[in-house]
Design a protein around this motif. Structure first.
Motif, short mmCIF file in Angstrom:
data_model
loop_
_atom_site.label_atom_id
_atom_site.label_comp_id
_atom_site.label_asym_id
_atom_site.label_seq_id
_atom_site.Cartn_x
_atom_site.Cartn_y
_atom_site.Cartn_z
N GLU A 111 19.78 -14.33 -6.69
CA GLU A 111 20.36 -15.38 -5.85
C GLU A 111 21.64 -14.91 -5.16
N SER A 112 22.23 -13.82 -5.68
CA SER A 112 23.45 -13.30 -5.04
C SER A 112 23.14 -12.43 -3.84
N GLY A 113 21.86 -12.28 -3.55
CA GLY A 113 21.46 -11.48 -2.40
C GLY A 113 21.26 -10.01 -2.73
N ASN A 114 21.31 -9.66 -4.02
CA ASN A 114 21.10 -8.26 -4.41
C ASN A 114 19.62 -7.91 -4.41
N ARG A 115 19.34 -6.63 -4.18
CA ARG A 115 17.96 -6.16 -4.25
C ARG A 115 17.64 -5.85 -5.72
N VAL A 116 16.85 -6.69 -6.32
CA VAL A 116 16.53 -6.58 -7.75
C VAL A 116 15.01 -6.54 -7.93
N GLU A 117 14.56 -5.64 -8.77
CA GLU A 117 13.14 -5.56 -9.11
C GLU A 117 12.99 -5.68 -10.63
N GLU A 118 11.91 -6.31 -11.06
CA GLU A 118 11.65 -6.51 -12.48
C GLU A 118 10.28 -5.96 -12.84
N SER A 119 10.20 -5.29 -13.98
CA SER A 119 8.93 -4.72 -14.47
C SER A 119 8.74 -5.13 -15.92
N LYS A 120 7.56 -5.64 -16.24
CA LYS A 120 7.24 -6.05 -17.60
C LYS A 120 6.49 -4.92 -18.32
N LEU A 121 6.88 -4.70 -19.57
CA LEU A 121 6.28 -3.64 -20.39
C LEU A 121 5.65 -4.26 -21.63
N ARG A 122 4.44 -3.85 -21.92
CA ARG A 122 3.75 -4.33 -23.11
C ARG A 122 4.06 -3.42 -24.30
N VAL A 123 3.78 -3.95 -25.50
CA VAL A 123 3.96 -3.19 -26.75
C VAL A 123 2.62 -3.11 -27.45
N ALA A 124 2.28 -1.93 -27.95
CA ALA A 124 1.01 -1.74 -28.65
C ALA A 124 1.26 -0.90 -29.90
N TYR A 125 0.53 -1.25 -30.97
CA TYR A 125 0.56 -0.46 -32.20
C TYR A 125 -0.63 0.49 -32.22
N VAL A 126 -0.37 1.74 -32.55
CA VAL A 126 -1.43 2.74 -32.62
C VAL A 126 -1.41 3.36 -34.01
N PRO A 127 -2.53 3.96 -34.46
CA PRO A 127 -2.55 4.60 -35.79
C PRO A 127 -1.57 5.77 -35.83
N PRO A 128 -0.94 5.99 -36.98
CA PRO A 128 -0.01 7.13 -37.10
C PRO A 128 -0.77 8.45 -37.03
N PRO A 129 -0.13 9.52 -36.61
CA PRO A 129 -0.81 10.82 -36.53
C PRO A 129 -1.22 11.30 -37.91
N ARG A 130 -2.37 11.95 -37.96
CA ARG A 130 -2.86 12.48 -39.23
C ARG A 130 -2.09 13.74 -39.61
N PRO A 131 -1.82 13.93 -40.92
CA PRO A 131 -1.14 15.17 -41.34
C PRO A 131 -2.06 16.35 -41.15
N PRO A 132 -1.51 17.53 -40.87
CA PRO A 132 -2.35 18.72 -40.69
C PRO A 132 -3.09 19.07 -41.96
N SER A 133 -4.34 19.52 -41.81
CA SER A 133 -5.14 19.90 -42.97
C SER A 133 -4.59 21.16 -43.58
N PRO A 134 -4.67 21.29 -44.94
CA PRO A 134 -4.16 22.51 -45.60
C PRO A 134 -4.95 23.73 -45.18
N VAL A 135 -4.25 24.86 -45.10
CA VAL A 135 -4.87 26.12 -44.70
C VAL A 135 -5.58 26.74 -45.89
N ARG A 136 -6.82 27.09 -45.75
CA ARG A 136 -7.56 27.73 -46.83
C ARG A 136 -7.03 29.12 -47.11
N GLU A 137 -7.07 29.49 -48.39
CA GLU A 137 -6.61 30.82 -48.77
C GLU A 137 -7.51 31.88 -48.16
N GLY A 138 -6.90 32.88 -47.56
CA GLY A 138 -7.67 33.97 -46.97
C GLY A 138 -7.98 33.75 -45.51
N SER A 139 -7.54 32.59 -44.95
CA SER A 139 -7.79 32.34 -43.54
C SER A 139 -6.47 32.08 -42.85
N GLU A 140 -6.41 32.30 -41.56
CA GLU A 140 -5.21 32.10 -40.78
C GLU A 140 -5.16 30.67 -40.29
#
Length: 239
Positions: A111-140
């Motif tokens: 209302e003050s005559g300023n150039r103003v823009e508004e953007s709405k952002l959503r929130v989402a829950y996602v599964p947590p990252p899986r832990p790395p699998s253990p390295v087998r003995e004798g393999s890289e």
């Protein structure tokens, strides 16, 4: 990406890898698409749940600014892992040289005559990252089965399974050697026992003969018995 003419927002959906009793953060990047100074302000429908740093600031012309949004640790998981929280980002053109300390609420008042823009952002829950699998003995770590091509065009596949098979053969050979050694030591032990019995019989005959002749046990007999006991104990301990 937002369609705002002043600031480009990435991402337009704040994704949190949800975990109970743990603070979780995500970031968004603001890019000034103009040649003007642009001030911004971040609001949320649930201010007690989130911490925004910085929640206000100024983005210089053709530059970027990173904003970190942190969700406080939650004691309970939401139903169906759905989140109804939202964020509102306001952007306004300000005078050149404006700093964060100069920002006022009136700058984002249309209302003050300023150039103003508004953007709405959503929130989402996602599964947590899986832990790395253990390295087998004798393999890289991170290695995958390798294939090689022979001169006649045949593909020779080399996998972790083959490597494990080669390693598994060695304990069998060691087990065979150990069994052979145990068998040899057992035979030697039995032989010593037999010789001991034979010597005891001969010494018994000598003792009887000595008793008839002198009426007592000769001193040599006592020494032989002692040495025999020491020899037998040493051989049994060795086996």
């Amino acid at each position: 990406m937002s369609n705002s003419e002043l600031l480009r927002i990435e991402p337009v959906e704040l994704q949190f890898p949800f975990e109970l009793k743990k603070q979780i953060s995500c970031s968004m990047q603001l890019t000034n698409r103009t040649d003007s100074y642009v001030a911004f302000k971040v609001k949320t429908t649930n201010p007690k749940k989130y911490c925004v740093r910085p929640n206000t600031g100024v983005v210089l012309p053709r530059s970027t600014c990173d904003v970190i949004v942190t969700m406080q640790a939650q004691k309970e998981a939401p139903e169906d892992m759905q989140c109804k929280d939202k964020f509102l980002l306001q952007a306004a053109v300000v005078s050149p040289g404006t700093t964060t300390k100069d920002i006022t609420p009136e700058m984002f008042n249309k209302e003050s005559g300023n150039r103003v823009e508004e953007s709405k952002l959503r929130v989402a829950y996602v599964p947590p990252p899986r832990p790395p699998s253990p390295v087998r003995e004798g393999s890289e770590e991170g290695s995958s089965p390798r294939a090689s091509v022979s001169d006649n065009g045949t593909i020779n596949q080399t996998s972790e399974y083959n490597t494990s098979s080669r390693v598994y053969v060695e304990p069998k050979e060691n087990t065979t050697e150990v069994k052979a050694l145990i068998s040899k030591l057992t035979d030697e032990k039995n032989s010593v026992i037999q010789q001991n019995k034979k010597l005891q019989q001969e010494l018994e005959l000598l003792r009887r003969g000595s008793s008839r002749n002198r009426g007592g046990i000769p001193f040599l007999y006592v020494i032989v018995i002692g040495l025999l006991g020491i020899l037998l104990g040493y051989l049994l301990k060795k086996t």
